[in-house]
Each structure stands twice: as structure tokens, then as C-alpha cells.
Design a protein around this motif. Structure first.
Motif, mmCIF file in Angstrom:
data_model
loop_
_atom_site.group_PDB
_atom_site.id
_atom_site.type_symbol
_atom_site.label_atom_id
_atom_site.label_comp_id
_atom_site.label_asym_id
_atom_site.label_seq_id
_atom_site.Cartn_x
_atom_site.Cartn_y
_atom_site.Cartn_z
ATOM 1 N N GLY A 71 0.985 -1.042 0.098
ATOM 2 C CA GLY A 71 -0.035 0.115 0.086
ATOM 3 C C GLY A 71 0.772 1.200 -0.023
ATOM 4 N N ARG A 72 2.056 1.136 0.773
ATOM 5 C CA ARG A 72 2.836 2.286 0.789
ATOM 6 C C ARG A 72 3.556 2.570 -0.609
ATOM 7 N NH1 ARG A 72 4.891 4.576 5.556
ATOM 8 N NH2 ARG A 72 6.314 6.321 5.109
ATOM 9 N N LEU A 75 0.206 3.691 -3.161
ATOM 10 C CA LEU A 75 -0.716 4.859 -2.605
ATOM 11 C C LEU A 75 0.058 6.279 -2.723
ATOM 12 C CD1 LEU A 75 -2.703 3.394 -0.202
ATOM 13 C CD2 LEU A 75 -3.464 3.821 -2.204
ATOM 14 N N TRP A 79 -1.955 9.891 0.149
ATOM 15 C CA TRP A 79 -2.931 8.881 0.465
ATOM 16 C C TRP A 79 -2.673 8.010 1.470
ATOM 17 C CZ3 TRP A 79 -7.819 9.330 -1.037
ATOM 18 C CH2 TRP A 79 -8.263 10.444 -2.208
ATOM 19 N N TRP A 80 -1.326 7.485 1.613
ATOM 20 C CA TRP A 80 -1.013 6.473 2.427
ATOM 21 C C TRP A 80 -1.373 6.662 4.022
ATOM 22 C CZ3 TRP A 80 -0.261 1.732 3.469
ATOM 23 C CH2 TRP A 80 0.104 1.226 4.565
ATOM 24 N N VAL A 83 -5.425 6.321 4.514
ATOM 25 C CA VAL A 83 -5.880 4.874 4.020
ATOM 26 C C VAL A 83 -5.454 3.800 4.953
ATOM 27 C CG1 VAL A 83 -5.787 2.884 2.328
ATOM 28 C CG2 VAL A 83 -6.164 5.272 1.586
ATOM 29 N N ALA A 84 -4.111 4.074 5.621
ATOM 30 C CA ALA A 84 -3.810 3.118 6.621
ATOM 31 C C ALA A 84 -4.823 3.236 7.820
ATOM 32 C CB ALA A 84 -2.267 3.362 6.939
ATOM 33 N N ALA A 86 -7.738 4.395 7.983
ATOM 34 C CA ALA A 86 -8.961 3.900 7.826
ATOM 35 C C ALA A 86 -9.107 2.189 7.637
ATOM 36 C CB ALA A 86 -9.562 4.443 6.412
ATOM 37 N N ALA A 87 -8.087 1.626 7.254
ATOM 38 C CA ALA A 87 -7.961 0.381 7.040
ATOM 39 C C ALA A 87 -7.823 -0.291 8.514
ATOM 40 C CB ALA A 87 -6.597 -0.272 6.344
ATOM 41 N N SER A 90 -11.410 -0.012 9.880
ATOM 42 C CA SER A 90 -12.232 -1.037 9.303
ATOM 43 C C SER A 90 -12.027 -2.466 9.887
ATOM 44 C CB SER A 90 -11.922 -1.067 7.907
ATOM 45 O OG SER A 90 -12.261 0.282 7.421
ATOM 46 N N TRP A 130 -14.570 5.405 5.490
ATOM 47 C CA TRP A 130 -13.778 5.382 4.240
ATOM 48 C C TRP A 130 -14.091 6.637 3.474
ATOM 49 C CZ3 TRP A 130 -9.619 3.109 2.659
ATOM 50 C CH2 TRP A 130 -9.233 1.997 3.562
ATOM 51 N N VAL A 133 -11.483 9.410 4.140
ATOM 52 C CA VAL A 133 -10.262 9.389 3.484
ATOM 53 C C VAL A 133 -10.157 10.317 2.691
ATOM 54 C CG1 VAL A 133 -8.924 7.972 2.267
ATOM 55 C CG2 VAL A 133 -9.795 7.022 3.974
#
Length: 151
Positions: A71-72, A75, A79-80, A83-84, A86-87, A90, A130, A133
Motif C-alpha cells: 500500500g505504501r 498509494l 493517500w497512504w 488509508v492506513a 481507515a484500514a 475497518s 472510508w 479518507v
């Protein structure tokens, strides 16, 4: 300031010892609760604990590391971080929802037990996480732009 740089103060030492004492009391209370349990229940507790550690160490940790690394790279810097976050939110929401998603404890004679649409609630909570983000990315870009203009 007296003493060496980085040396804990008396207040910090007292706080640490207080936390150690609270931890020991918690362990003692937990051990006391285990005294009344049957051998079969204790064995189940040990098995569940062991399975949890094995699943974490051999499934979750490697998958998380692989997803983090990938992902890093995919993204990028902007964005990283959101998103991290939010993941992780989640994953936490899903793990918290597992016990109630299929309402195993619902009772027809008592509609107040598990009285919500938990799958819908999980979906809405994940959607809220999400949606944040792109909002975060947009707001942070706006803040950076304003900081550059004000200089």
C-alpha cells in the motif's frame, strides 16, 4: 533542573509504580476468577489463547506487513496515512461486529436483545470511515495550499 538528563522524576517513578501495582491487582483478580472454573473450561481458555497468538503471528501480522508495504508503494505520500488509518479502523469495526452480525444471541421472546440491524450498522460505520479518507486528503491539500500562499 537537577539530576541527569532524561532521568525520571519522583512523580514519574510514583506513577510507574502505581501502574505496576494496578497491573498486579488486575492479574490477581483475573487469577482469582479462574479458580472457580472447571478444568475443561481452563483448557478451552488456554486453547483459545494459543490459537489467537498463532493466528496473529502467522496470519494477521504477515498479511498486515505485506499490505502495508504494498500500500505504501502504490498509494504514495498523500493517500497512504489516511488509508492506513481507515484500514485499521475497518479491521477493528469488523472484529467488533463478528459476535453480533448474525445475531446469535437474539431471542424471540425478548426483542430487546440484539434489536438492531447489525450488518447495516457495520456497513454504515465502514462507509463513514472510508468517506473520511478523501475528505482528509482534500482538507490537508487545502491547508497546505493556504500555508504556501500565506508565506
Amino acid at each position: 533542573m537537577s539530576g541527569q538528563a532524561g532521568a525520571p522524576t519522583a512523580a514519574m517513578r510514583a506513577l510507574r509504580w502505581g501502574l505496576v501495582a494496578a497491573g498486579l491487582v488486575s492479574v490477581a483478580c483475573g487469577a482469582w476468577l479462574l479458580v472457580d472454573l472447571s478444568t475443561a473450561t481452563l483448557i478451552r481458555i488456554v486453547v483459545w489463547t494459543g490459537v489467537g497468538v498463532v493466528i496473529h503471528d502467522f496470519v494477521f501480522a504477515p498479511v498486515t506487513a505485506a499490505l502495508g508495504y504494498t500500500g505504501r508503494r502504490w498509494l504514495g505520500r498523500r493517500w497512504w496515512p489516511p488509508v492506513a488509518v481507515a484500514a485499521m479502523c475497518s479491521i477493528t469495526l469488523v472484529l467488533l461486529a463478528v459476535p453480533v452480525v448474525d445475531t446469535p444471541g437474539a431471542k424471540p421472546d425478548n426483542p430487546t436483545v440484539l434489536d438492531r440491524d447489525y450488518p447495516l450498522g457495520l456497513v454504515l460505520a465502514l462507509a463513514a470511515v472510508w468517506v473520511c479518507v478523501p475528505v482528509y486528503v482534500a482538507v490537508s491539500a487545502l491547508v497546505r495550499r493556504r500555508q504556501r500562499v500565506s508565506r
